[in-house]
Design an enzyme around this catalytic site. Structure first.
Site, PDB file in Angstrom:
ATOM      1  N   GLU A   1      11.222 -23.357  28.377  1.00  0.00           N
ATOM      2  CA  GLU A   1       9.668 -23.178  28.607  1.00  0.00           C
ATOM      3  C   GLU A   1       9.284 -23.313  29.533  1.00  0.00           C
ATOM      4  O   GLU A   1       9.732 -25.747  29.677  1.00  0.00           O
ATOM      5  CB  GLU A   1       9.061 -22.388  27.398  1.00  0.00           C
ATOM      6  CG  GLU A   1       8.742 -23.650  27.005  1.00  0.00           C
ATOM      7  CD  GLU A   1       7.671 -23.189  25.277  1.00  0.00           C
ATOM      8  OE1 GLU A   1       7.823 -21.948  24.876  1.00  0.00           O
ATOM      9  OE2 GLU A   1       7.273 -24.058  25.434  1.00  0.00           O
TER      10      GLU A   1
ATOM     11  N   HIS B   1       4.524 -25.016  31.369  1.00  0.00           N
ATOM     12  CA  HIS B   1       3.751 -24.454  31.274  1.00  0.00           C
ATOM     13  C   HIS B   1       2.901 -25.116  31.781  1.00  0.00           C
ATOM     14  O   HIS B   1       3.194 -26.481  31.947  1.00  0.00           O
ATOM     15  CB  HIS B   1       2.987 -23.987  30.051  1.00  0.00           C
ATOM     16  CG  HIS B   1       3.445 -24.924  28.837  1.00  0.00           C
ATOM     17  ND1 HIS B   1       3.470 -25.782  28.642  1.00  0.00           N
ATOM     18  CD2 HIS B   1       4.333 -24.439  28.192  1.00  0.00           C
ATOM     19  CE1 HIS B   1       4.451 -26.909  27.909  1.00  0.00           C
ATOM     20  NE2 HIS B   1       4.749 -25.909  27.249  1.00  0.00           N
TER      21      HIS B   1
ATOM     22  N   HIS C   1      11.451 -27.351  29.525  1.00  0.00           N
ATOM     23  CA  HIS C   1      11.676 -28.187  28.698  1.00  0.00           C
ATOM     24  C   HIS C   1      12.941 -27.656  27.145  1.00  0.00           C
ATOM     25  O   HIS C   1      12.038 -25.847  26.920  1.00  0.00           O
ATOM     26  CB  HIS C   1      10.456 -28.998  27.342  1.00  0.00           C
ATOM     27  CG  HIS C   1       9.280 -28.436  26.977  1.00  0.00           C
ATOM     28  ND1 HIS C   1       8.758 -27.525  28.278  1.00  0.00           N
ATOM     29  CD2 HIS C   1       8.375 -27.269  26.324  1.00  0.00           C
ATOM     30  CE1 HIS C   1       7.651 -26.845  27.929  1.00  0.00           C
ATOM     31  NE2 HIS C   1       7.692 -26.944  26.737  1.00  0.00           N
TER      32      HIS C   1
ATOM     33  N   CYS D   1       2.915 -31.459  16.902  1.00  0.00           N
ATOM     34  CA  CYS D   1       3.455 -31.159  18.689  1.00  0.00           C
ATOM     35  C   CYS D   1       1.326 -30.670  19.118  1.00  0.00           C
ATOM     36  O   CYS D   1       1.091 -30.121  17.945  1.00  0.00           O
ATOM     37  CB  CYS D   1       4.203 -29.459  19.581  1.00  0.00           C
ATOM     38  SG  CYS D   1       3.708 -29.879  21.133  1.00  0.00           S
TER      39      CYS D   1
HETATM   40 MN    MN Z   1       6.333 -26.133  25.377  1.00  0.00          MN
END
Ligand code: MN
Length: 147
Positions: free
Chosen positions: A61, A63, A101, A115
């Site tokens: 994905e 973003h 990634h 994260c």
């Molecule tokens: Mn991500």
């Protein structure tokens, strides 16, 4: 009274639910998510702990929002753009804005990591057929990635 969520062993924390990887995503049972902090006024971040089962992977994905990833447990590999890096405990990885990634637990053990993200963030985008073809043009990435 301290604002404390005590670790209760085995990468679980008091009063923290074990959540599916992504809401409504049924094909990602190899990843769990725990929200350790939803930030505070003046610090609008969310700190999550993800754990990828052995041989599992996160979604491919991208973003606009950034990730700061800190590995806590096990190891594996991270794709960030055209780079694939080996990671292990206490390694820190910055995933820049707009970068494809994926994290994979490639060492036959779980890959557990913190994260950090902004609390207000855009939704991840998955590659369409044309974007995937572009991503797979790099042979090293093509050999690694699990779309
Ligand atoms: Mn991500």
């Amino acid at each position: 009274m301290a604002d404390l969520q005590r670790h209760r062993g085995n990468f679980r924390w008091e009063s923290v639910d074990l959540l599916p990887y992504k809401e409504g995503d049924s094909d990602s049972c190899s990843v769990t998510r725990q929200i350790l902090s939803d930030g505070r006024d003046g610090l609008p971040v969310q700190l999550r702990y993800f754990e990828i089962a052995p041989d599992g992977h996160s979604t491919l994905e991208r973003h606009r929002h950034l990730h700061i990833v800190v590995v806590l447990r096990g190891g594996g590999q991270v794709l960030s753009g055209s780079e694939i890096v080996d990671v292990g405990p206490l390694d820190v990885v910055h995933i820049p804005s707009g970068t494809w990634h994926q994290l994979q637990a490639t060492r036959g053990e779980p890959l557990g990591f913190l994260c950090l993200v902004h609390r207000e963030r855009d939704r991840p985008e998955r590659p369409g057929p044309q974007e995937l073809a572009q991503i797979l043009r790099d042979p090293a990435v093509a050999a690694f990635v699990r779309p």
